[in-house]
Design an enzyme around this catalytic site. Structure first.
Site, mmCIF file in Angstrom:
data_model
loop_
_atom_site.group_PDB
_atom_site.id
_atom_site.type_symbol
_atom_site.label_atom_id
_atom_site.label_comp_id
_atom_site.label_asym_id
_atom_site.label_seq_id
_atom_site.Cartn_x
_atom_site.Cartn_y
_atom_site.Cartn_z
ATOM 1 N N ASP A 162 0.746 -1.136 -0.149
ATOM 2 C CA ASP A 162 -0.130 0.069 0.018
ATOM 3 C C ASP A 162 0.734 1.237 -0.032
ATOM 4 O OD1 ASP A 162 -2.848 0.777 0.581
ATOM 5 O OD2 ASP A 162 -1.675 2.048 1.929
ATOM 6 N N GLU A 205 1.852 -0.577 -4.839
ATOM 7 C CA GLU A 205 0.469 0.025 -5.272
ATOM 8 C C GLU A 205 0.656 1.682 -5.067
ATOM 9 O OE1 GLU A 205 -3.746 1.741 -3.535
ATOM 10 O OE2 GLU A 205 -1.739 2.046 -2.562
#
Lengths: 665, 665
Positions: free
Chosen positions: A383, A412
């Site tokens: 993330d 990401e």
């Protein structure tokens, strides 16, 4: 370290070695079974002949395995290798003056008898020199060739013919002392990753939304029950948002409301509570044992469970009390929560990566990943890696992959291009992309040309997502079911790696939190949802078909060989993918307009395809089953989004001569 | 050595640094007074602001002189420097989180009073930290700003305004401790050479052909007498073929005949005889003192004398006896003469650069160059460098230029492109090119685009020769006087460095030794010629005019800024050169057809030129003196080779507003 060294007799130059990333600072990427073609400019002064090898070895080994390089044109040389073990390999190029070949070339051009006789004597000296470094049997054999060269009684041409004896040529090549050999500037590295790094099909779901009974909190057992559904659609990676305890302090309510009711489940990205932090499991999902069972059940169906790595803490994460030095403090002593002024995220504390204990923090975070590897997890979706220091990722990924070369990391990072590329260079196996926002033909062609036709593809593997829990694009909001199909086909055929966030995707979830927002209304990020998987309009069957086609056709399992084709209607896009080893060619045509039928003339590069323009060739639409017979480069086609907005053609030649079987595989 | 280092807190990334050659393995080249613009991708994780400087220092210095870099777009940063001393400079980029700018940016976005108050306290801490590393006066000043930030009684907005005080901003920038700064991967180097490396006009002549009386052997005194003629034509480098004693053994006769008469002078490239070798002067040319006098007389006219460096020996060169180990021996003990089977050059012994005494040989050859530098020679044309080991040149040029940074080396390598480029990388200041064989518009455009629009121009400076004693092109053999003018204008305007071999060139010498050969009939390489410089058809005046135009117009004195333009007749070629500092623009149009008048529509990129398409602009033909008035992008022109086959326009705008003066310089 440079190849001219301090020895003025190293006469061979090696430069322009490819592939390499930033002069060798970073690793090139390949997958198991995949080949790597290495090229270099190799030359010397004057007219001497050159010998060159590509040296390859596993990192840590001392011996090079050698592959002979062959000259192309313009001083360019080439060799190829394939890798059969995971991990890091090193490669380099060695080159030297091939004195025997140089001598042989010179001998064969000689005209005068005197010159030939002299050259034969020179050759005999050379053979004797090579023989001195060879095993006894070879030395003896070489000596006999040397004797034949100088055999006084024989005619000159008989003696000259000896020099071309293939056995002599072979022996001289094998025992070439490679005097004054040069080595390329820097030892380069390539990391060999599992095939799934190159070809993977991702499905993201929220475990807490998988309960069979509406209103209940889903568990790992429920996810297990959902596995056959996921497998039937053809996915091989099941990615779960964070599964850790969710913080209670400052917990967010539905639709990211500041105040949460006691029953609100909170955001899974607000990690950590009294029951544990990054190495614990949210109690309502089950136990660590339940999780391991899920991983095993998925594996039995050929599915890897991927976890989310989100390096941030809820205020009640155990680390906040145990390691206050890992967080930034404000002048009043309180811990600085996440902000992007004027926005505030009071439920999340970022780490202070500039803490004096940065190494302790780094080791703890690396330990989190190692812990989950220990639970059987091999794939991690990271993330927002671009909000943490780049050196952290280089260290963490290298550390984990050193012991666990089967692990994959997906970055990401939706941010500026050079930041995304840098993360890939640092070791991420795959990367999210701008695909979700590339909609027109021009945008798609530009972007995928950049990704696949430049040096970027040596280290950056795109993973295409039409939607994510954070991204409900305008296209999906307004395009209806045909647009979901369009975006799915594009993702599945433009990229060998792609994924969807479901069941929102197959169930056509399209309502934003508010107009102009890309957030979902009643997002699963903040509340539990119940999905009716049996709905008649579900795209599950269509997705299953597309994914089956991907599995059956190697051309769709790699990002190399993507070529866009001319089509005189901008609402249509056409591109082919070619698999070199099977010769297979898949042609995709998509109508980008979800409302209107669009037709146009498509122009195919028949010569590149090896198709005779004077003879018919067959197109087999793998989506509809229809077979078309075309002839020549230009043909008309029409796509109505009311039916299927795409063709996924396998090209076959019509005639059945031997050469033609390439397209029948 | 890489920028992530061991310190996980070095958060700023620096990559994509330009210019650089092969990742810093070789030096970039600039000349005195010339600028260098350095760019790099610089970014960090998250949203912090960055500070970056380009550091430059002379090689050997320890302190960097800093130039602040400014951001462009897409994470690209830029700074420029100009060099005012000859020699090698180093450059690198430093970048760090600019904590004060980051804090200021954050402060100004704050909305809530509480947040502003907290941020002001954070700022005060930062100011105190910076102050600790500053001199006492700055520390005191900073402390007073800090106090103003936290001044309890003042309104928040007054305190916030203090943060933007330019004096505070300046002090914080000056005393930024640059915590955890990153440095670019490798220290790069640039060699700064004399202006003549960038802009030079060469004239080659055979001294022995300069006697005023036909049949006599010319001397250095005769060459001295020829200097005004050379200067009048506008040349600033006078290049002489080897001036050393010519071997008697196996001496070649006229037209390269194997047998020479006793009176034949031999080839100057068969170097060495009883009277001396590479550091001696051919007795018939005069003495070393005569030579030094010639050098001084030339210098007084602004002309550099350039010598030929040909590393090979006649059989009677003193080194053959003194250093037999420097040559390759055949099985019968004789020394191997030069060969390219079946061709033989019995009058020349090449060196064996793989000799055990390769260092002794290398030092002796370096000594040859050093000797002539000692005689006042600064420019060397190196004969066939591609047949000697690359490491020799890197060592020799570096050694000579270390003590004599004013020296220039021209590589006479007509060979494969990568070999030519490598020699340039190794240190040659200028290089011969394929210009002589680039004749059609397509060929010229392709070649000069490669030379000027790619990274090659950072290290490779082309020197264009329409003819040399070895190259009488087919074009010159059959094109007549117009072709000599065409090739001269092309060389003089496509390249800032060019040269001719005269008087053969200005006197239109065009007869080959035999059909299909590029050798001159009765070549001066093997015999003495007498030239009638007063011939009516001599191109001397035309050459003088072209060279004067070059001297007067800076756009023609650099290889940057070359752009080709559209023209609908392939027999015509058009290109412009632009000088950034003066804004000057020179447009060259050449009729490549020496026999027929050719006309065509030329299309100019008026927007790039800054010319208003709705208003007239003037073209002043510097060759004919004619002035044209054009309007719009497309205009017709016609060139008759019976007159002058070229236009050399200076573009002027017609109207006299202030902006327009750019083209009146």
């Amino acid at each position: 370290m440079h190849d001219s060294g301090n020895d003025g007799r190293r006469r061979v130059i090696i430069e322009g070695l490819r592939p390499q990333v930033d002069g060798g600072r970073f690793m090139v990427k390949r997958t198991l079974g995949e080949g790597m073609t290495v090229e270099a400019d190799i030359f010397t002064d004057g007219h001497d002949r050159i010998g060159a090898v590509l040296g390859v070895r596993r990192a840590g080994e001392t011996q090079w395995r050698e592959v002979r390089m062959a000259p192309l044109v313009n001083d360019r040389w080439r060799a190829s290798v394939t890798f059969d073990t995971l991990g890091i390999y090193e490669y380099t190029v060695h080159a030297w003056i091939d004195r025997f070949e140089s001598w042989l070339h010179d001998l064969l051009r000689r005209v005068d008898d005197d010159d030939i006789a002299t050259a034969l004597l020179v050759g005999e000296t050379l053979i004797r020199e090579y023989g001195r470094g060879a095993p006894p049997a070879a030395t003896r054999k070489l000596a006999s060739f040397g004797a034949a060269l100088r055999a006084g009684g024989e005619p000159l041409e008989v003696r000259r013919a000896v020099a071309r004896n293939p056995e002599l040529v072979e022996l001289m090549r094998a025992h070439d002392p490679r005097r004054y050999a040069s080595t390329s500037e820097r030892i380069l590295r390539v990391v060999v990753e599992p095939e799934r790094a190159r070809f993977s099909t991702w499905y993201e779901l929220f475990p807490r939304s998988t309960a069979s009974v509406p209103g209940q909190h889903g568990t790992f057992r429920d996810v297990e029950a959902r596995l056959p559904y996921v497998a039937r659609m053809g996915f091989d990676v099941l990615y779960l948002p964070p599964i850790h305890p969710i913080g209670l302090v400052k917990r967010k309510g539905p639709n990211n409301a500041l105040a949460a009711a006691a029953t609100d489940p909170g955001s899974p990205w607000a990690i950590g509570a009294a029951s544990g932090g990054h190495d614990a499991v949210h109690p309502e999902l089950g136990t660590l044992e339940d999780f391991r069972r899920l991983v095993a059940s998925a594996a039995a169906l050929g599915i890897d469970v991927a976890l989310d790595i989100a390096f941030q803490c809820a205020p009640d994460h155990p680390w906040v009390a145990a390691h206050p030095e890992w967080f930034r403090h404000r002048p009043d002593g309180s811990i600085q929560y996440a902000e992007n002024p004027p926005k505030k995220y009071q439920d999340i504390y970022p780490f202070d990566f500039e803490t004096e204990d940065w190494q302790g923090l780094r080791d703890a975070l690396t330990g989190v990943v190692a812990f989950w590897v220990g639970q059987g997890v091999n794939i991690f979706r990271v993330d927002n890696p671009h909000t943490k220091p780049f050196p952290l990722w280089e260290h963490l990924i290298a550390t984990i992959k050193r012991d666990h070369p089967q692990t994959l990391f997906l970055a990401e990072a939706f941010t500026r291009p050079k930041v995304m590329y840098r993360l890939a260079k640092l070791g991420f196996s795959q990367s999210y992309t701008y695909f979700a926002w590339r909609n027109t033909r021009y945008e798609i062609e530009q972007y995928f040309t950049e990704l696949t036709r430049t040096g970027i593809s040596e280290y950056f593997r795109p993973n295409l997502w039409p939607n994510t829990p954070d991204i409900l694009t305008e296209q999906l909001q307004f395009g209806g079911r045909p647009m979901f199909m369009i975006r799915l086909v594009l993702a599945a055929t433009l990229g060998a790696n792609y994924g969807i966030y479901g069941p929102a995707f197959e169930l056509l979830e399209a309502t934003p939190r508010e107009p102009g927002s890309e957030e979902y209304l009643d997002s699963e990020k903040y509340q539990i949802r119940h999905w009716d998987l049996e709905r008649a309009d579900s795209l599950a069957d269509f997705i299953a078909l597309v994914n089956r086609i991907r599995r059956e056709h190697p051309a769709l399992q790699s990002d190399t060989g993507l070529t866009f084709h001319r089509l005189d209607n901008e609402s249509l896009i056409a591109y082919s993918k070619h698999d070199e080893s099977s010769g297979e060619l898949i042609l995709t045509v998509v109508n980008l307009d979800p409302r209107n039928a669009q037709g146009g003339w498509l122009e195919l590069p028949l010569e590149d395809f090896g198709i005779d323009p004077t003879r018919p060739y067959q197109l087999h639409d793998l989506l509809s089953g229809v077979r078309l017979l075309w002839q020549g480069a230009r043909n008309y086609l029409n796509l109505d989004p009311a039916n299927t907005p795409a063709h996924l053609f396998r090209l076959r030649r019509h005639t059945r001569t031997e050469r033609d079987f390439a397209y029948y595989l």
